[in-house]
Motif scaffolding. Structure first.
Motif, PDB file in Angstrom:
ATOM      1  N   ILE A   1       3.018  21.109   5.655  1.00 54.88           N
ATOM      2  CA  ILE A   1       4.037  21.214   6.713  1.00 54.88           C
ATOM      3  C   ILE A   1       4.264  22.248   6.968  1.00 54.88           C
ATOM      4  O   ILE A   1       4.323  22.783   8.175  1.00 54.88           O
ATOM      5  CB  ILE A   1       5.284  20.251   6.266  1.00 54.88           C
ATOM      6  N   ALA A   2       4.741  23.179   6.048  1.00 52.71           N
ATOM      7  CA  ALA A   2       5.093  24.821   6.335  1.00 52.71           C
ATOM      8  C   ALA A   2       4.057  25.352   7.144  1.00 52.71           C
ATOM      9  O   ALA A   2       4.359  26.219   7.951  1.00 52.71           O
ATOM     10  CB  ALA A   2       5.632  25.397   5.097  1.00 52.71           C
TER      11      ALA A   2
ATOM     12  N   LEU B   1       4.021  24.113  10.653  1.00 57.55           N
ATOM     13  CA  LEU B   1       5.060  24.667  11.408  1.00 57.55           C
ATOM     14  C   LEU B   1       4.966  26.210  11.758  1.00 57.55           C
ATOM     15  O   LEU B   1       5.424  26.625  12.706  1.00 57.55           O
ATOM     16  CB  LEU B   1       6.234  24.322  10.526  1.00 57.55           C
ATOM     17  N   VAL B   2       4.393  26.809  10.945  1.00 54.88           N
ATOM     18  CA  VAL B   2       4.237  28.524  10.745  1.00 54.88           C
ATOM     19  C   VAL B   2       3.404  28.467  12.366  1.00 54.88           C
ATOM     20  O   VAL B   2       3.682  29.350  13.320  1.00 54.88           O
ATOM     21  CB  VAL B   2       3.864  29.040   9.846  1.00 54.88           C
TER      22      VAL B   2
ATOM     23  N   PHE C   1       4.253  19.752   1.223  1.00 58.12           N
ATOM     24  CA  PHE C   1       5.475  20.590   1.880  1.00 58.12           C
ATOM     25  C   PHE C   1       4.787  21.737   2.094  1.00 58.12           C
ATOM     26  O   PHE C   1       5.215  22.512   3.438  1.00 58.12           O
ATOM     27  CB  PHE C   1       6.604  21.087   0.747  1.00 58.12           C
ATOM     28  N   LEU C   2       3.781  22.293   1.390  1.00 54.52           N
ATOM     29  CA  LEU C   2       3.140  23.853   1.892  1.00 54.52           C
ATOM     30  C   LEU C   2       2.416  23.334   3.151  1.00 54.52           C
ATOM     31  O   LEU C   2       2.356  24.396   3.994  1.00 54.52           O
ATOM     32  CB  LEU C   2       2.367  24.171   0.748  1.00 54.52           C
TER      33      LEU C   2
END
Lengths: 217, 481
Positions: free
Chosen positions: A193-194, A197-198, A190-191
């Motif tokens: 992906i985040a 995306l950032v 998740f981190l």
């Protein structure tokens, strides 16, 4: 062919003080230097050094994944910055928008350096007074330093690319700390992906500067 | 048999690429997106949670938990009602975007955001709910920036603030887990409470973390801003209530509710004051929402079932007023090219040179329905009589009128500041036109605005329409009893 543990064994001398010093220098460079190439190189170095430090705390494979995500982030930002820089060159007559190619003047450099030092001192003081749990003291200091410099970049930045580097520095600092607290692979995913995306969001905001300056490219 | 969460997660996500491919055919894209959200709303609001039913040829068990990668997703009553309401609001927003474009990415990314928000609502573990919320918020950046060129401070500020809010919330979950192993270490709970307060304060835009609300309202297309402020705010509030429900040590701590009251009061006062000082409708909308969100937190600060019902009713009513005002604003911005109602002389003195105040002069005569929608939605956010905003505001004022009348007065004045801001804007819209007339309002968009006006007035006159589901939702939170 050397395996990952072999490579890490050879690089073990980097995983302590040199990596911390490297993180201090790279994070400060992002604050002090306005040129996007140097800043981006510093961000890339930061991801590699943070990955090396993480190998002391988590599985080397997971740390390597984080470095790879960092590299991808830097590739996205590099392509974006290059495009925006070319757009700016083509629109020299429209100086009203904040530039990503800004040169660092001496007073500006001095101000940023002083600000980085003062904030860094505050970070050092915080790291000794309120040490982070579950991480060694040197890594705790690195987390504080990265977070403080990331916040400083966010405060000083006048365009999305630079602010994005500040935000990514801040997230790296958090991940350095949080990876020891939460080792679940799904959280790592998740981190990652985040983070990516950032970087995409920053990329989406950045080219606007160059394109807008001349109306259309 | 299909578990309900699967529908809610997969269907919007699967249709988003199709909607993206259809984006040049706005009617098809808007129809597909709004039909999807309408189906989702129907599933959430219409199907029972306790037994499987047949829908679209499949047997669907909405309340059946589902495991994905070892994590459990389950739809509960409060989550179902929240998602159903969000999907309904999204349906109206997507339909409106057919006639007044809100950016090419709004429809496909809106569906993805809704799917991620559904995941955040349904996943059992708070840690993953926060991560889903973060990813949804990052994707929101793309629709806030929209197709427009040029740097947008609001977009960047939103991205930064949301990203700053996530670490404290993630560390909170670790602290809570650690405290479960060391029950004697109460300091851990203190740290968890502080971090939780910081994280939610940023996400709920509590002063001094409120800057992103007006910035988003100013920079995003109006309906996108309303969508973001409605959907994400509702999910954040639900996560906070779920957290309070899960951890009695937190819901039994009266300081938590005092903090909610204080934060809400600050938001209401700052929102009302700054709304009065605004000279463009988009920022005014942002501050009006801020003030109204503050009143919700003040209501939650009472810590009683009646207060929770009032707060939830206000969230629902706010969404209607906010969407109505945003739609009116979108049409006016689309037709007049500006939303600033600054005095023309001030406008020129300040060097903008665009005379945007003059551009809005007389717009009310050309765009009467949109003007009515814009102002009525704004007055609803201010809690003025005959609008959807009044019943819940009135209930909140009554909660405080005997115990803390000064708080009720502060909220009343906050609403007055917002209402005066809108009336100032209205005076420009009603003034004689000084520039060549703007085009008439788009027919379909006006019909949608008209429908929302009727809904807003209807909810003002008959608040019991929404009271039953809101009451059921409030009853599902037992921590206040």
């Amino acid at each position: 062919m050397p395996t990952l543990p072999d490579v890490l064994a050879k690089l073990s001398f980097l995983m302590t003080a040199p990596a911390i010093v490297g993180l201090v220098i790279t994070a400060s460079l992002i604050v002090v230097i306005r040129d996007w190439r140097l800043s981006l190189a510093a961000l890339l170095g930061q991801y590699v050094l943070a990955g090396l430090l993480l190998t002391r705390l988590i599985h080397p494979q997971v740390a390597l994944t984080k470095v790879l995500i960092g590299d991808l982030v830097c590739v996205v930002l590099y392509l974006t910055a290059r495009l925006a820089s070319e757009g700016e060159e083509a629109a020299e007559d429209s100086p009203r928008l904040p530039s990503i190619r800004g040169k660092t003047s001496l007073p500006d450099f001095a101000f940023r350096l002083l600000a980085a030092l003062f904030v860094g001192l505050a970070a050092y003081s915080l790291s000794t007074r309120y040490p982070l749990p579950e991480v060694p003291a040197d890594i705790g200091f690195a987390c504080y330093w990265l977070a403080s410099q990331g916040l400083l970049v966010l405060m000083l930045a006048d365009e999305p690319l630079k602010a994005g580097m500040g935000l990514l520095t801040l997230i790296t600092s958090f991940e350095l700390f949080y990876s020891t607290l939460e080792r679940s692979l799904s959280v790592v995913g998740f981190l990652g992906i985040a983070n990516f995306l950032v970087a995409l969001a920053i990329a989406y905001l950045t080219p606007s500067t160059g394109i807008d300056a001349k109306g259309e490219r | 048999m299909i578990a309900g969460p699967l529908f809610l997660l997969v269907l919007p996500l699967a249709l988003a690429p199709v909607v993206y491919l259809l984006r040049r055919w706005r009617l098809s894209a808007a129809f597909l997106a709004s039909a999807t959200t309408l189906i989702m709303a129907g599933l959430c609001l219409g199907l029972p949670l306790d037994r499987p039913v047949s829908a679209f040829g499949w047997k669907v068990a909405l309340g059946e938990p589902m495991m994905v990668l070892g994590r459990e997703f389950a739809l509960e009553l409060a989550g179902g009602l929240t998602l159903g309401f969000i999907y309904l609001i999204a349906t109206v927003a997507f339909l409106f975007a057919w006639r007044v474009s809100q950016g090419g990415l709004f429809l496909p990314l809106g569906l993805i955001i809704l799917s991620l928000l559904s995941a955040a609502v349904m996943i059992r573990h708070f840690l993953f709910a926060v991560l889903f919320l973060w990813i949804a918020s990052i994707i929101t950046v793309f629709i806030i920036q929209s197709d427009r060129r040029g740097p947008r401070r609001g977009t960047l500020r939103y991205l930064v603030m949301v990203s700053l809010a996530i670490p404290p919330l993630l560390i909170t979950t670790w602290l809570v887990d650690l405290q479960a192993i060391n029950p004697d270490n109460l300091a851990l709970l203190r740290y968890a409470t502080v971090l939780l307060a910081i994280g939610f304060a940023i996400l709920l835009a509590v002063v001094p973390f409120h800057g992103w609300v007006s910035a988003v309202a100013a920079d995003a297309p109006p309906v996108v801003a309303a969508f973001v402020l409605t959907a994400i705010n509702a999910v954040v509030l639900l996560l906070m209530l779920n957290f309070l429900q899960s951890y009695p040590w937190l819901s039994e701590d009266l300081q938590v509710f005092s903090l909610l009251r204080l934060g809400g009061l600050l938001m209401a006062v700052v929102g009302g004051l700054l709304a009065f000082a605004q000279r463009d409708f988009s920022r005014l909308l942002g501050y009006a929402v801020l003030g109204d969100m503050g009143c919700t937190l003040v209501a939650l600060g009472v810590a009683s079932p009646a207060a929770l019902t009032a707060a939830l009713l206000q969230v629902a009513h706010r969404s209607v007023g906010l969407m109505l005002s945003a739609m009116g604003l979108a049409v006016i911005r689309h037709r007049a090219g500006s939303d600033s109602f600054a005095n023309p002389s001030t406008d020129l003195r300040q060097g903008s040179g665009q005379g945007s105040g003059r551009r809005l002069a007389g717009v009310a005569r050309r765009l009467p329905i949109s003007t009515a929608g814009l102002v009525l939605g704004g007055l609803s956010l201010a809690g003025m009589p005959l609008t959807a905003g009044l019943p819940s505001r009135w209930a909140i004022y009554r909660l405080y009128h005997s115990s803390a009348p000064s708080l009720a007065l502060a909220m009343l004045l906050s609403g007055a500041g917002v209402a005066l801001g809108y009336l100032r804007g209205l005076s420009t819209l009603l003034s004689p036109p000084t520039e060549p007339g703007v085009k008439r309002e788009p027919f379909i968009a006006s019909l949608i605005v008209l429908g929302m006006i009727i809904l807003c007035l209807g909810l003002g006159l008959r608040p019991q329409w929404l009271l039953l589901p809101v009451q059921r939702m409030a009853d599902s939170f037992v921590f206040l009893k």
